[in-house]
Motif scaffolding. Structure first.
Motif, PDB file in Angstrom:
ATOM      1  N   ARG A  43       0.970  -1.076   0.026  1.00  0.00           N
ATOM      2  CA  ARG A  43      -0.006   0.181   0.020  1.00  0.00           C
ATOM      3  C   ARG A  43       0.921   1.228   0.006  1.00  0.00           C
ATOM      4  O   ARG A  43       0.594   2.292  -0.611  1.00  0.00           O
ATOM      5  CB  ARG A  43      -1.031   0.098   1.052  1.00  0.00           C
ATOM      6  N   ALA A  44       2.116   1.493   0.788  1.00  0.00           N
ATOM      7  CA  ALA A  44       2.964   2.258   0.943  1.00  0.00           C
ATOM      8  C   ALA A  44       3.680   2.718  -0.600  1.00  0.00           C
ATOM      9  O   ALA A  44       3.726   3.652  -0.853  1.00  0.00           O
ATOM     10  CB  ALA A  44       3.849   2.131   2.040  1.00  0.00           C
ATOM     11  N   SER A  47       1.176   4.077  -3.144  1.00  0.00           N
ATOM     12  CA  SER A  47       1.185   5.506  -2.774  1.00  0.00           C
ATOM     13  C   SER A  47       2.412   6.187  -3.275  1.00  0.00           C
ATOM     14  O   SER A  47       2.323   7.432  -3.830  1.00  0.00           O
ATOM     15  CB  SER A  47       0.844   5.670  -1.228  1.00  0.00           C
ATOM     16  N   GLY A  50       2.227   6.606  -6.995  1.00  0.00           N
ATOM     17  CA  GLY A  50       0.998   7.186  -7.485  1.00  0.00           C
ATOM     18  C   GLY A  50      -0.045   6.542  -8.090  1.00  0.00           C
ATOM     19  O   GLY A  50      -0.664   6.997  -9.171  1.00  0.00           O
ATOM     20  N   ARG A  52      -3.000   2.991  -7.778  1.00  0.00           N
ATOM     21  CA  ARG A  52      -3.693   2.093  -6.584  1.00  0.00           C
ATOM     22  C   ARG A  52      -3.033   1.079  -6.297  1.00  0.00           C
ATOM     23  O   ARG A  52      -2.452   0.463  -7.264  1.00  0.00           O
ATOM     24  CB  ARG A  52      -5.294   2.017  -7.059  1.00  0.00           C
TER      25      ARG A  52
END
Length: 209
Positions: A43-44, A47, A50, A52
């Motif tokens: 998830r990091a 992010s 940029g 999903r």
């Protein structure tokens, strides 16, 4: 239906932005170097890139596969020295070279130690290391232990240095000397049952040419 929407894969970045497996792995390496692999998450990573999180699955099967790939990329850059010096000094050169490479990326030390065996490159390095010692007269089971001794000594030292901010007292060289003297002493005797069992369990065969 919009053709552009059809062409885009799940979670992919907008048109004009490209995401590749190499870009995913390179960014993961940067994050692991900065924060350690224990705190690393997909998830990091998504992010930071940029995108999903599900966009990453177009390039890696999950966190475990990605971490294996990071370990493999690191090991692929490590080359065993090609010298004809006595085997204890050759093992020393291997250890010094690996420590130097890990010194640039200390946060990958635990990752390499825990995941080297699950990569394609790790077992090849292991077999070539073992074969080099066997050619020098070391029992294969002892040579196999030598690999693990070398790897554990290097990785353990790098992790300690990370916490202390360096190795001003020369701990690595001192510990490596003791380890090599112990290995040489063990190599002078027949391999015991435990060493033989470990060799069989790890299935270390002769390296392919």
């Amino acid at each position: 239906m919009d053709d552009g929407h059809i062409a885009r894969r799940r979670g992919a970045p907008p048109a004009g932005q490209r995401l590749s497996r190499d870009a995913v792995l390179a960014r993961a390496e940067e994050m692991i170097d900065a924060d350690g692999y224990d705190r690393f998450s997909l998830r990091a990573l998504a992010s930071a890139l940029g995108v999903r999180p599900n966009a990453l699955y177009n390039h890696v099967g999950g966190r475990d596969e990605l971490l294996d790939a990071v370990a493999e990329r690191f090991l692929a850059g490590f080359v065993l020295p090609e010298t004809d010096e006595p085997w204890p000094e050759w093992v020393r050169a291997v250890a010094v070279g690996l420590r130097s490479q890990l010194g640039d990326h200390p946060e990958r030390a635990a990752l390499v130690l825990s995941r080297a065996g699950g990569t394609a490159v790790g077992p090849v390095l292991l077999r070539r290391f073992v074969d080099r010692l066997v050619v020098a007269g070391v029992d294969r089971a002892i040579a196999h232990l030598g690999w693990h001794l070398m790897l554990t000594t290097v990785v353990g030292t790098v992790q300690q240095e990370r916490g202390r901010g360096g190795d001003p007292a020369g701990t690595f060289e001192a510990v490596l000397d003791v380890a090599l003297r112990g290995l040489a002493a063990i190599a002078a005797e027949p391999a015991d049952d435990r060493a033989t069992a470990l060799l069989a369990a790890h299935r270390v065969a002769h390296a392919a040419p």
